[in-house]
Design an enzyme around this catalytic site. Sequence first.
Site, short mmCIF file in Angstrom:
data_model
loop_
_atom_site.label_atom_id
_atom_site.label_comp_id
_atom_site.label_asym_id
_atom_site.label_seq_id
_atom_site.Cartn_x
_atom_site.Cartn_y
_atom_site.Cartn_z
N GLU A 3 33.47 30.28 40.03
CA GLU A 3 33.80 31.05 41.24
C GLU A 3 33.15 32.43 41.19
O GLU A 3 32.54 32.90 42.15
CB GLU A 3 35.32 31.22 41.36
CG GLU A 3 36.08 29.94 41.64
CD GLU A 3 36.51 29.22 40.37
OE1 GLU A 3 35.86 29.42 39.31
OE2 GLU A 3 37.48 28.45 40.43
N HIS B 169 64.07 37.65 54.96
CA HIS B 169 64.01 37.04 56.28
C HIS B 169 63.27 35.71 56.22
O HIS B 169 62.80 35.21 57.25
CB HIS B 169 63.35 38.00 57.26
CG HIS B 169 64.17 39.23 57.46
ND1 HIS B 169 65.16 39.33 58.40
CD2 HIS B 169 64.20 40.40 56.76
CE1 HIS B 169 65.75 40.52 58.31
NE2 HIS B 169 65.18 41.18 57.31
N LYS C 36 38.07 21.74 35.96
CA LYS C 36 36.73 22.33 35.95
C LYS C 36 35.69 21.24 35.66
O LYS C 36 34.63 21.17 36.30
CB LYS C 36 36.62 23.41 34.88
CG LYS C 36 37.42 24.68 35.16
CD LYS C 36 37.20 25.70 34.04
CE LYS C 36 38.16 26.87 34.15
NZ LYS C 36 38.10 27.82 33.05
N GLU D 29 50.62 30.44 33.02
CA GLU D 29 49.45 30.05 32.22
C GLU D 29 49.76 30.22 30.73
O GLU D 29 49.22 29.51 29.89
CB GLU D 29 48.21 30.88 32.61
CG GLU D 29 46.90 30.22 32.19
CD GLU D 29 45.64 30.95 32.64
OE1 GLU D 29 45.49 32.15 32.31
OE2 GLU D 29 44.79 30.33 33.30
N GLY E 168 42.54 36.59 28.98
CA GLY E 168 42.24 36.98 30.36
C GLY E 168 43.44 37.59 31.06
O GLY E 168 43.35 38.63 31.70
N ARG E 169 44.60 36.95 30.93
CA ARG E 169 45.79 37.43 31.65
C ARG E 169 46.43 38.64 30.99
O ARG E 169 47.42 39.16 31.48
CB ARG E 169 46.79 36.28 31.81
CG ARG E 169 47.16 35.58 30.52
CD ARG E 169 47.86 34.25 30.81
NE ARG E 169 48.11 33.47 29.60
CZ ARG E 169 47.25 32.63 29.05
NH1 ARG E 169 46.03 32.48 29.57
NH2 ARG E 169 47.56 31.95 27.96
N LYS F 17 35.36 37.51 31.67
CA LYS F 17 35.35 37.51 30.21
C LYS F 17 34.19 36.67 29.69
O LYS F 17 33.45 37.08 28.81
CB LYS F 17 36.70 36.97 29.71
CG LYS F 17 36.83 36.90 28.21
CD LYS F 17 38.25 36.53 27.82
CE LYS F 17 38.32 36.23 26.32
NZ LYS F 17 39.66 35.88 25.88
#
Length: 514
Positions: free
Chosen positions: A195, A363, A483, A332, A246-247, A189
Amino acid sequence: MAWAALRGHHEAHGRDFDLREAFARDPQRFASLSIEAPAVFADLSKNWLDPAAVRFLLDLAGEVGLEARRDAMFAGAPINASEGRAVLHTALRAPRGVAPFSDEVHATLDAMLAFAERVRDAEASGITDVVNIGIGGSDLGPRMAVPALAAYAHPRIRSHFVSNVDGHDLAPLLEWLEPDRTLFIVASKTFTTQETMANARTAKAWFQAAGGTDVAKHFCATTTNVRAAAEFGITATFGFWDWVGGRYSLWSAIGLPLAIAVGADHFRALLAGAHAMDRHFAEAPLARNLPVLLGLLDVWYRNFHGCTSRSVAPYHQGLARLPAYLQQLEMESNGKRVDAGGEPLPYATAPVVWGEPGTNGQHAYFQMLHQGTDVIPVEFIAVRETSHERLDLAPAVRAALEDQHAKLLANCLAQSQALMQGRPGSAGHRGFPGNRPSTTLMLERLDPHSLGALLALYEHRVFTSGAVWGINSFDQWGVELGKTLCGELLPRLASGDASGLDGSTAGLLARLRR
Ligand code: F6P
């Protein structure tokens, strides 16, 4: 008022509520506590709910003005106050002409889908591998949705997702990708995320070192920062807007890897499914409104029963990444300790959301769900029909797979049954207390339309609980400090300068530089 009523009700009846007794008392319990929403059927009857709790929770929704808040979101009011932005991901999936910014949205969608179709024409495009480089909301949506819709995917185009700044994510891919056959999508965005930009630069260096010349052909971008993408050398850019969080961005150009995988028609079906759930959220009476009820249930468990987490168990391998996607969506959005005005909250907010696909979780950690000291509400997601008919398989193999599906569904039902019933009369190591709550969501099949509806359901559920908690579900200031500190530590890693650092960080820095 409603909060106090809920507190009183919890003390009088909620604390000792017993699911087994509730079913014995009310033969209509399943019918009255199950809901048919677009593409999603929900059984809420195995939850610690009685009519009074439901009534008080609905009162709570009324008191916080949930409907007015919801309408303000759909109308484009700047409800993300700390960033001064509207919240309009619903406009991304609205048919032409019915929501704000329709012209821009549909022009971009058309262009993005036309591009996806050109890439999908593998003979003409020469593309066999699509690598999405993004993180958080620019990664988790398509990373979850592409395998979910694998049955609809292009047979000869592979999808890859690289998110971690750790080069061990990207490097193994670079060993065998061919520059001429690869399309990199730089999804960000902001087009500034450390990253993503690091991976994008490394990918570009690899592309050029491997003899690739046409960066503009083999790199495209999905971003709101078209200028930065151009500076990177990218000309094919698909934009979106600051009113898409973003999400909440799978529905925007960020969905490009999915559109390439499944094609324009299926991507439009995903949008249509989400829009159907939007309409349900906007129009269904609150008492029959599934996202509203799920959001209120989250408040009930978190604030009155003290549950600190919720486990999501999708009984479909294609939904393996759904828990990770929901972690960002829910935690978030609602992992906040201040209200929308910035004032500290006197109550708890978002629970931890976690899970693995069934039957794998059975399991592993299901031991704790059945016999641990904490009660953890579980959410089962079952899919009635398989998608195997889309594969070219011998009849015997098809029959074997259908048999596996029956086993899968029986396991899903058995787990929620075991959680609720427990094992009466047994004690000690073999004792199952039972009365452990769960919700079962059921899809007819996992297809683009139902996936869109399911994801929109979760979005609106998060909106509902966020509205009750009075928080801004659409900012994420909590990611900023790390950050900033990373930016300060990076040069210290090179220089070794530990001045002013706390003892632990200084010690770890020194050890890393040995
Ligand atoms: O750091 C958190 C975050 O801002 C998320 O909210 C977002 O989805 C992610 O980073 C990626 O951001 P961008 O799309 O700008 O690279």
